[in-house]
Motif scaffolding. Structure first.
Motif, PDB file in Angstrom:
ATOM      1  N   LEU A   1     -62.069 -12.525 -34.802  1.00 38.46           N
ATOM      2  CA  LEU A   1     -61.208 -12.140 -33.083  1.00 38.46           C
ATOM      3  C   LEU A   1     -62.068 -11.134 -32.745  1.00 38.46           C
ATOM      4  O   LEU A   1     -62.663  -9.862 -33.007  1.00 38.46           O
ATOM      5  CB  LEU A   1     -59.760 -10.812 -34.023  1.00 38.46           C
ATOM      6  N   PRO A   2     -62.008 -10.627 -31.365  1.00 37.57           N
ATOM      7  CA  PRO A   2     -63.092 -10.296 -30.441  1.00 37.57           C
ATOM      8  C   PRO A   2     -62.843  -8.488 -30.677  1.00 37.57           C
ATOM      9  O   PRO A   2     -64.088  -7.800 -30.329  1.00 37.57           O
ATOM     10  CB  PRO A   2     -62.874 -11.041 -29.031  1.00 37.57           C
ATOM     11  N   GLU A   3     -61.621  -8.510 -31.308  1.00 38.46           N
ATOM     12  CA  GLU A   3     -60.689  -6.904 -30.883  1.00 38.46           C
ATOM     13  C   GLU A   3     -61.312  -6.135 -32.565  1.00 38.46           C
ATOM     14  O   GLU A   3     -61.260  -4.829 -32.681  1.00 38.46           O
ATOM     15  CB  GLU A   3     -59.447  -6.925 -31.215  1.00 38.46           C
ATOM     16  N   ALA A   4     -62.305  -7.196 -33.165  1.00 39.63           N
ATOM     17  CA  ALA A   4     -62.860  -6.644 -34.318  1.00 39.63           C
ATOM     18  C   ALA A   4     -63.833  -7.171 -34.919  1.00 39.63           C
ATOM     19  O   ALA A   4     -64.342  -7.964 -34.463  1.00 39.63           O
ATOM     20  CB  ALA A   4     -61.706  -7.435 -36.143  1.00 39.63           C
TER      21      ALA A   4
END
Length: 431
Positions: free
Chosen positions: A130-133
């Motif tokens: 995930l790009p957000e993690a």
């Protein structure tokens, strides 16, 4: 720095871990279920066929090929295993007060250690998630081979303290607090620890990556107390290899216990079933000492004096009066205060340890002197019958003490090996 008797056990299996050019290592989803420490890894998952290596030329081939060392076994890898060239050792303080949280951490560490020992990334890897993690793996070891990485865990005395984790009745009698030996100048910031992890590999980046991942997984539950990088092994468990030299230029560990001498390992290194702590059977005890060398003073010492101090010649490494390094030393031919004479088992009622020492250099001090020396790792069946009598003898009269000082110290109980995919570090202690 001590000289040990020769002896040993079956070496940990070496596994060829070079992945085929036509394919990346499988993702964690392909090999790992999130049910505790459950894990399945076959030859295909390791990226190639499994090959066993012994000492000598085969071991050199294994190192060159970036082979992996089996994580599973009766004993932990990284003790009797063939000594790798690089070290990252870390001691941790446990911050959580929850016993179950500590158990969970040890299970998670076991999963990560098993993956890294096989040359695989932790979790989903360093990219593609995930790009957000944040990624599961920091990524600095991606594309590198296993490089014979071994990860060895130990439990310090503090873990057994009253009102912490309910382990006070399980502290082994042989896990003693070391006395302050004459000449010690111990730095509390470089001593002690509830847990330790010894990462050894032929590639320094692989070793550093391993400790970094465990520290990251433990964030909030553990904090790194101190760590030490090491290079240029100063002892060997494979006697047919060239004996390494320490920072003083002398061959070190000539009479170390061999990793293939099962009888000697059983006698001097592995905790036996009748030794008083059933949970530790198959494990060992570790003494870690940071020994600083007064390099500048040593470098101005005449050669003959250097050889008299050690009791060996500097070129071949032969004992006084002998011609070959591995000739049986004639102790009475050495000066009474010679290091080899004072450290020898015959001078210490048979006390014998297995050494896994490494050199270190950590910059310079405020006076421009090199902060360098030996990071000494000694494994034994009982600290009271191994390291302590030897160090008492050395601290009392070893002339080498004029050139060295012990500045860091720690002791740990090293549990037995992880037997299979359902096992985990410390299971026997917490069962």
């Amino acid at each position: 720095m001590t000289e040990s008797d020769s002896a040993g056990q079956q070496p940990q299996q070496e596994e060829a871990a070079s992945a085929p050019a036509s394919g990346a290592a499988p993702s964690r989803r392909a090999v790992l279920g999130w049910g505790g420490a459950g894990f399945a890894l076959g030859a295909a998952a390791a990226g190639g066929a499994v090959t066993a290596f012994g000492g000598g030329p085969d071991m050199v081939s294994a190192a060159a090929a970036g082979a992996s060392v089996s994580f599973h076994g009766e004993h932990q890898a990284g003790i009797a295993s063939a000594v790798q060239d690089r070290l990252h050792f870390a001691a941790f303080d446990v911050k959580t007060k929850d016993r179950e949280e500590l158990i969970k951490l040890l299970k998670e560490w076991t999963v990560a250690a098993r993956l890294m020992a096989a040359g695989l990334p932790v979790g989903e890897g360093g990219f593609g998630g995930l790009p957000e993690a944040p990624p599961d793996d920091t990524g600095e070891a991606l594309g590198l081979k296993a490089s014979r990485l071994t990860l060895t865990i130990g439990f310090g005395p503090g873990l057994f303290a009253k009102d912490r984790f309910g382990l006070e009745g399980k502290r082994p009698e042989a896990l003693v607090d070391l006395e302050l030996f004459p000449g010690d100048n111990l730095d509390p910031a470089r001593s002690g620890g509830d847990l330790c992890v010894q990462a050894c590999a032929d590639d320094p980046q692989v070793a550093v990556h391993a400790i970094r991942q465990l520290a990251r997984i433990g964030f909030g539950r553990t904090a790194m107390r101190w760590s030490q990088l090491g290079f240029g092994k100063t002892s060997s468990t494979t006697p047919d290899e060239q004996t390494p030299r320490n920072m003083m230029g002398f061959k070190d560990g000539t009479r170390n216990i061999s990793g293939t001498d099962k009888a000697a390992l059983d006698k001097h290194v592995w905790v036996g079933a009748g030794d008083g702590s059933d949970w530790l059977t198959g494990g060992s005890y570790l003494v870690a000492r940071r020994i600083r060398m007064n390099i500048e003073t040593w470098d101005r010492t005449p050669l003959q004096e250097q050889e008299d101090i050690f009791g060996r010649d500097k070129g071949e490494g032969a004992p006084v009066g002998k011609s070959r390094e591995r000739d049986e030393p004639f102790l009475k031919a050495m000066k009474p205060e010679a290091h080899v004479r004072l450290a020898h088992p015959d001078t210490n009622n048979g006390a014998t340890i297995l050494r896994r020492g490494y050199s270190f250099t950590d910059g310079t001090d405020g006076l421009g002197r090199l902060d360098a020396g030996l990071f000494f790792l000694a494994y034994q069946r009982d600290i009271r019958k191994g390291f302590i009598p030897i160090q008492r003898n050395l601290a009392r009269s070893d002339v080498l003490n004029e050139y060295i000082q012990h500045v860091g110290s720690a002791v740990f109980a090293v549990p037995p090996g992880v037997r299979d995919k359902d096992d985990w570090w410390g299971r026997t202690l917490f069962a």
